[in-house]
Write a protein that holds these residues in place. Structure first.
Motif, short mmCIF file in Angstrom:
data_model
loop_
_atom_site.label_atom_id
_atom_site.label_comp_id
_atom_site.label_asym_id
_atom_site.label_seq_id
_atom_site.Cartn_x
_atom_site.Cartn_y
_atom_site.Cartn_z
N ASP A 117 0.87 -1.18 0.00
CA ASP A 117 0.00 0.00 0.00
C ASP A 117 0.91 1.24 0.00
OD1 ASP A 117 -1.69 2.16 0.52
OD2 ASP A 117 -2.95 1.03 1.91
N ASP A 171 2.58 7.34 -10.63
CA ASP A 171 2.38 6.17 -11.47
C ASP A 171 3.40 6.24 -12.60
OD1 ASP A 171 1.46 4.32 -13.46
OD2 ASP A 171 -0.55 4.45 -12.61
N GLY A 227 1.99 0.91 -16.26
CA GLY A 227 1.72 -0.49 -15.96
C GLY A 227 1.21 -0.73 -14.55
N ASP A 228 0.53 0.24 -13.97
CA ASP A 228 0.02 0.17 -12.60
C ASP A 228 1.11 0.13 -11.54
OD1 ASP A 228 -2.65 0.19 -13.49
OD2 ASP A 228 -2.62 -1.99 -13.77
N ILE A 229 2.34 0.46 -11.91
CA ILE A 229 3.46 0.51 -10.97
C ILE A 229 3.57 1.93 -10.44
CG2 ILE A 229 5.96 0.23 -10.71
CD1 ILE A 229 5.77 -1.75 -13.12
N LYS A 230 3.72 2.04 -9.12
CA LYS A 230 3.84 3.35 -8.48
C LYS A 230 5.10 3.41 -7.64
CE LYS A 230 -1.12 4.15 -8.30
NZ LYS A 230 -2.26 4.43 -7.43
N ASN A 247 4.42 -2.69 -7.10
CA ASN A 247 4.42 -3.31 -8.42
C ASN A 247 3.49 -4.52 -8.36
OD1 ASN A 247 4.86 -4.69 -10.78
ND2 ASN A 247 7.07 -4.44 -10.75
N PRO A 248 2.25 -4.39 -8.87
CA PRO A 248 1.30 -5.49 -8.79
C PRO A 248 1.68 -6.70 -9.63
CG PRO A 248 0.42 -3.78 -10.18
CD PRO A 248 1.69 -3.24 -9.58
N HIS A 249 2.66 -6.54 -10.51
CA HIS A 249 3.10 -7.63 -11.39
C HIS A 249 4.24 -8.44 -10.79
CE1 HIS A 249 0.67 -5.38 -14.20
NE2 HIS A 249 1.45 -4.33 -13.99
#
Length: 85
Positions: free
Chosen positions: A36, A57, A60-63, A80-82
């Motif tokens: 989070d 951001d 690729g949804d990476i923050k 990194n959700p990946h």
């Protein structure tokens, strides 16, 4: 053109290209993975860190975000959700 990541034993080693400059720069940043990023960024600030760059951001949804710790060191946090260990 600004970042390349390598999987090293299930962890990501990321390299950022050096930008030529005559100024002193802080060009080494260790990024700690978090689940989070918004909550962790705020927690770091409450613990005495100061913002270097807020949560952003990077695609690729990476923050990512970076802070100066109370001793002046720079470190980052990354969501990194990946990424899977």
């Amino acid at each position: 053109p600004f970042y390349v990541g390598f999987n090293v034993g299930g962890f990501e080693l990321g390299l950022q290209a050096d930008q030529p400059t005559k100024e002193v720069v802080e060009n080494v940043v260790a990024y700690w993975g978090v689940t989070d990023i918004d909550a962790e960024y705020e927690r770091l600030l409450k613990l005495g860190a100061t913002s270097k760059s807020g949560v952003q951001d990077v695609g690729g949804d990476i923050k990512v975000a970076t802070v100066h710790d109370p001793f002046g060191n720079v470190f980052g946090i990354i969501f990194n959700p990946h990424f899977k260990i």
